[in-house]
Design a protein around this motif. Sequence first.
Motif, PDB file in Angstrom:
ATOM      1  N   ASN A   1      34.363  35.578  34.794  1.00 47.25           N
ATOM      2  CA  ASN A   1      33.016  35.292  34.342  1.00 47.25           C
ATOM      3  C   ASN A   1      32.012  36.209  35.026  1.00 47.25           C
ATOM      4  N   PRO A   2      30.804  36.381  34.420  1.00 46.68           N
ATOM      5  CA  PRO A   2      29.786  37.243  35.047  1.00 46.68           C
ATOM      6  C   PRO A   2      29.369  36.781  36.434  1.00 46.68           C
ATOM      7  N   ASP A   3      29.457  35.469  36.699  1.00 48.13           N
ATOM      8  CA  ASP A   3      29.038  34.969  38.014  1.00 48.13           C
ATOM      9  C   ASP A   3      30.130  35.111  39.076  1.00 48.13           C
ATOM     10  N   GLY A   4      31.252  35.742  38.738  1.00 50.10           N
ATOM     11  CA  GLY A   4      32.316  35.967  39.703  1.00 50.10           C
ATOM     12  C   GLY A   4      33.414  34.922  39.695  1.00 50.10           C
ATOM     13  N   THR A   5      33.243  33.833  38.957  1.00 50.84           N
ATOM     14  CA  THR A   5      34.263  32.794  38.877  1.00 50.84           C
ATOM     15  C   THR A   5      35.357  33.202  37.890  1.00 50.84           C
ATOM     16  N   THR A   6      36.459  32.485  37.942  1.00 52.36           N
ATOM     17  CA  THR A   6      37.605  32.777  37.075  1.00 52.36           C
ATOM     18  C   THR A   6      37.829  31.629  36.108  1.00 52.36           C
ATOM     19  N   GLU A   7      38.010  31.988  34.842  1.00 48.16           N
ATOM     20  CA  GLU A   7      38.284  30.987  33.811  1.00 48.16           C
ATOM     21  C   GLU A   7      39.792  30.921  33.595  1.00 48.16           C
ATOM     22  N   LYS A   8      40.409  29.873  34.125  1.00 48.13           N
ATOM     23  CA  LYS A   8      41.867  29.757  34.108  1.00 48.13           C
ATOM     24  C   LYS A   8      42.423  29.593  32.703  1.00 48.13           C
ATOM     25  N   SER A   9      41.690  28.922  31.817  1.00 51.00           N
ATOM     26  CA  SER A   9      42.222  28.650  30.486  1.00 51.00           C
ATOM     27  C   SER A   9      42.494  29.937  29.719  1.00 51.00           C
ATOM     28  N   THR A  10      41.548  30.882  29.788  1.00 50.51           N
ATOM     29  CA  THR A  10      41.745  32.164  29.102  1.00 50.51           C
ATOM     30  C   THR A  10      42.886  32.947  29.732  1.00 50.51           C
ATOM     31  N   GLN A  11      42.954  32.919  31.048  1.00 52.41           N
ATOM     32  CA  GLN A  11      44.025  33.638  31.748  1.00 52.41           C
ATOM     33  C   GLN A  11      45.392  33.081  31.372  1.00 52.41           C
ATOM     34  N   TYR A  12      45.518  31.760  31.338  1.00 52.06           N
ATOM     35  CA  TYR A  12      46.792  31.147  30.967  1.00 52.06           C
ATOM     36  C   TYR A  12      47.135  31.418  29.503  1.00 52.06           C
ATOM     37  N   ALA A  13      46.118  31.433  28.639  1.00 48.18           N
ATOM     38  CA  ALA A  13      46.372  31.686  27.215  1.00 48.18           C
ATOM     39  C   ALA A  13      46.967  33.080  27.017  1.00 48.18           C
TER      40      ALA A  13
END
Length: 369
Positions: A274-286
Motif C-alpha cells: 500500500n502507499p502508506d507502507g503497509t502490506t495487503e496480505k489478501s492480494t499477496q496470497y491471491a
Amino acid sequence: MNNTKQFFWWCAGVHKDTLNKFPEEHNKYISIGATIFFTGLFAALAGGYALYFVFSGGDFAIFYSIIFGIIWGLAIFNLDRYIVLSIDKTKGTFKQVLQALPRILLAILIGLVISRPLELKIFDKEIREHLRIEYLKQQQANIDTLNSTFQNKYATEFSQLNALKVQADSLESSIKTDREKLNHEIFGTKTNETSGVMGYGPYAKMKEVNLTKQEIFLDTLRSRINTKENLLVQRKGKEGIMDEKILTDHKLDSAINVAGFADRNAALSNLHENPDGTTEKSTQYAVIFITLLFVFFECLPVFVKLMSHKDTYDIAISNQNIIHNFESASNVDIEKNALNKLIPHRTDVAIQRRMDKLSQEYESKKESY
C-alpha cells in the motif's frame, strides 16, 4: 466422438492398434491426452498474451502475439507429451518417481513462466491503478530533480533574488509603520513620536516626503525582482524545465496503455504494498495461489501418469519393446565377428551373456503376450 477420441489418444502418444485391444483403458488415455492438450492450450494463451505487450501499440501486435502463442503452445504440448511418454509404468514406484523428478522440476519452471502473463490479465485493473500512482510519483520526482539541478546551477542568481525579496519585504513593512505614524500626526493622535496637534504641519510634511522616497525605492526593488525572475524563467524555458509538467489523466491513460511487460510485472510484484507502507496480505496470497494453480496444472500430466496404475496396455507395450529389442539384437553375431577381428585374443563373454538374457526374456514375454 470417435474423432475426438482419436485426437486425444494422439495427444497422449498411445499406440492405437495396441490400445484398441483393451477397451477398458480407452477413457483413461482420453483423459491423459485431454490434460496434455489443455496444458498446451493454456501455454499458448499465456505466451501470446505476454508477447502482445512486447509489440503493444504496433500495427501487427495481434498477429505477432498469435503466431508466438501458437509456437509456444505447440512447444509446451510436445514437451508434455514427451514427458508422459517417457515414464515407464513397468518399473517400480521409486524408479518412476526418480525418472519423473527432473521432468517435474521442468514442469514447475514452465508453470511459473506461463502463469505470469495470465496473472497480469487477471489483475489488470489493479495494475493500471498502481501504474498510475507510480507514473505520477516518477514525474513529480523528475520535476523536483530538474528544479534542484537548476537552482544549484544558478545559485548566485537565486541568492540575489532572495536578498532583494527580503529587502523589499522589510521596506514594505517599514513604509506601513511610517504611514501609520503619519496618520497619527495628521489626526492629532498623541504618541511618543507625534506631537498630538491635529493638522498637516512641518513634521507631517517631512514624514510624507520620506515615505515618498521609500515608496519610490520599493518600486525600484520590485522592478529589479521582476527582471531577475523573468530572466530565470527564460533560462528555465531554454533548458526545457518549463515543459515538464504533471501528467494529465489522458496522458496517464496513454502511458499505461503502452506500458511494457517489465513495468506491469514489477507492478504485479508490488501490488500488495500500500502507499502508506503497509502490506495487503489478501492480494499477496491471491497472486501466490494463482501461481501455484498454474504450476499444478502444468505438472498435472506427469502426476496423472504417475498416479495411474500399471494397466494391460502398459504391459503390452513393454512386451512389444522386449520383442523388438530381441529382434534388433539378431545382428549381434555380426558385432561379435567385427570385434573379434579388431581384438583377436578377446573372448566376447559379454555379448554371449546379452544373447542369452534377451533370448530368455523373449521366450517368457512372447508367451505372456
